[in-house]
Design a protein around this motif. Structure first.
Motif, PDB file in Angstrom:
ATOM      1  N   ILE A   1       0.837  -1.207   0.000  1.00  0.00           N
ATOM      2  CA  ILE A   1       0.000   0.000   0.000  1.00  0.00           C
ATOM      3  C   ILE A   1       0.867   1.251   0.000  1.00  0.00           C
ATOM      4  O   ILE A   1       0.653   2.191  -0.776  1.00  0.00           O
ATOM      5  N   VAL A   2       1.884   1.256   0.860  1.00  0.00           N
ATOM      6  CA  VAL A   2       2.749   2.429   0.975  1.00  0.00           C
ATOM      7  C   VAL A   2       3.537   2.657  -0.313  1.00  0.00           C
ATOM      8  O   VAL A   2       3.601   3.775  -0.840  1.00  0.00           O
ATOM      9  N   ASN A   3       4.122   1.596  -0.855  1.00  0.00           N
ATOM     10  CA  ASN A   3       4.979   1.760  -2.029  1.00  0.00           C
ATOM     11  C   ASN A   3       4.181   2.068  -3.289  1.00  0.00           C
ATOM     12  O   ASN A   3       4.657   2.814  -4.154  1.00  0.00           O
ATOM     13  N   TRP A   4       2.979   1.504  -3.404  1.00  0.00           N
ATOM     14  CA  TRP A   4       2.171   1.756  -4.589  1.00  0.00           C
ATOM     15  C   TRP A   4       1.497   3.129  -4.505  1.00  0.00           C
ATOM     16  O   TRP A   4       1.696   3.986  -5.359  1.00  0.00           O
ATOM     17  N   CYS A   5       0.724   3.331  -3.449  1.00  0.00           N
ATOM     18  CA  CYS A   5      -0.029   4.592  -3.313  1.00  0.00           C
ATOM     19  C   CYS A   5       0.890   5.778  -3.044  1.00  0.00           C
ATOM     20  O   CYS A   5       0.636   6.888  -3.515  1.00  0.00           O
ATOM     21  N   GLY A   6       1.958   5.550  -2.276  1.00  0.00           N
ATOM     22  CA  GLY A   6       2.854   6.638  -1.906  1.00  0.00           C
ATOM     23  C   GLY A   6       3.705   7.163  -3.039  1.00  0.00           C
ATOM     24  O   GLY A   6       4.400   8.171  -2.874  1.00  0.00           O
ATOM     25  N   HIS A   7       3.678   6.472  -4.175  1.00  0.00           N
ATOM     26  CA  HIS A   7       4.437   6.950  -5.335  1.00  0.00           C
ATOM     27  C   HIS A   7       3.552   7.120  -6.569  1.00  0.00           C
ATOM     28  O   HIS A   7       4.062   7.235  -7.688  1.00  0.00           O
ATOM     29  N   LYS A   8       2.216   7.141  -6.342  1.00  0.00           N
ATOM     30  CA  LYS A   8       1.302   7.334  -7.466  1.00  0.00           C
ATOM     31  C   LYS A   8       0.220   8.386  -7.181  1.00  0.00           C
ATOM     32  O   LYS A   8      -0.154   9.140  -8.085  1.00  0.00           O
ATOM     33  N   TYR A   9      -0.277   8.429  -5.930  1.00  0.00           N
ATOM     34  CA  TYR A   9      -1.454   9.248  -5.649  1.00  0.00           C
ATOM     35  C   TYR A   9      -1.168  10.265  -4.549  1.00  0.00           C
ATOM     36  O   TYR A   9      -0.473   9.959  -3.586  1.00  0.00           O
TER      37      TYR A   9
END
Length: 242
Positions: A167-175
């Protein structure tokens, strides 16, 4: 209600262990603590992450690589090189296992200065431990669940640690929004950050990777930082100056 309390307790205890011990201590050494407290939080990591225990050494190596190569092809888990979050998770897992099992060795810049406790690492990485924890989660739900849909939460218990990371790596670098130009795609994701105990202030964190407070604006709040300040005041840890 018992299931809800159990789920929230597992979610936030596991998350606390990840952000406090794996991220801020093992990877960045934002604070110091004596051997007793290091072992205490090591055990808390084992118990709170349960079947999804993450090894501090392997975690620290991957996270240091992530900062050094953020959102480039050498970043171990940038979402911008994968079609979906599942592909990113699988690639991250494979690299994690390679470092865990010493199939490859990290660059010198990413080595050392992380906690190690071989017996706990061996227990946490064993299938016996993982299956025993999974069996406990299943027993708890069979005993206390009152609705069929509650059992849909079980996979989250099984994969709690890697799920938080994904969650952190995906959302934190996209949204989200950016306070700083870091030459990468890191973002801050209010208000969801409160559910991740500060971990979704990725843009702030990449700007000041050694700061124990992931919030940089007056209207931002890192829930883990006051806990660290309290432990500093109680002399459980000693926060380093950023």
């Amino acid at each position: 209600m018992i299931i809800l309390y159990f789920f929230l307790a597992h979610w936030f205890l596991s998350l606390f262990s990840q952000t406090f011990f794996l991220h801020r201590y093992s990877s960045h050494k934002m604070f110091k603590m004596n051997k007793f407290w290091e072992r205490f939080f090591y055990l808390l990591l084992l118990l709170s992450q349960g079947s999804s225990f993450l090894n501090p050494r392997a975690y620290a190596i991957l996270h240091r690589m992530h900062h050094a190569y953020s959102d480039t092809v050498k970043d171990p888990h940038s979402p911008h090189f994968f079609k979906d979050v599942f592909g990113m998770m699988i690639a991250t897992k494979n690299m994690y296992l390679a470092y865990l099992l010493h199939k490859i060795e990290p660059e010198p810049a990413f080595r050392g200065n992380y906690p190690e406790w071989p017996i706990i690492d061996k227990i946490g990485d064993s299938w016996l431990w993982r299956l025993a924890c999974a069996a406990f989660y299943i027993w708890f739900y069979v005993t206390f669940a009152t609705q069929w849909w509650m059992f849909l939460l079980l996979p989250i218990h099984f994969l709690m640690g890697p799920l938080h990371g994904a969650i952190v790596n995906w959302c934190g670098h996209k949204y989200g929004y950016s306070n700083h130009d870091n030459d990468d795609h890191s973002k801050n994701s209010l208000p969801w950050d409160f559910l991740l105990m500060g971990e979704l202030f990725q843009n702030n964190h990449h700007k000041k990777p050694n700061s124990p407070n992931f919030a940089t604006k007056w209207w931002e709040f890192d829930p883990t930082y006051p806990l660290m300040k309290a432990m500093h005041w109680l002399r459980i840890i000693k926060i380093r100056k950023a």
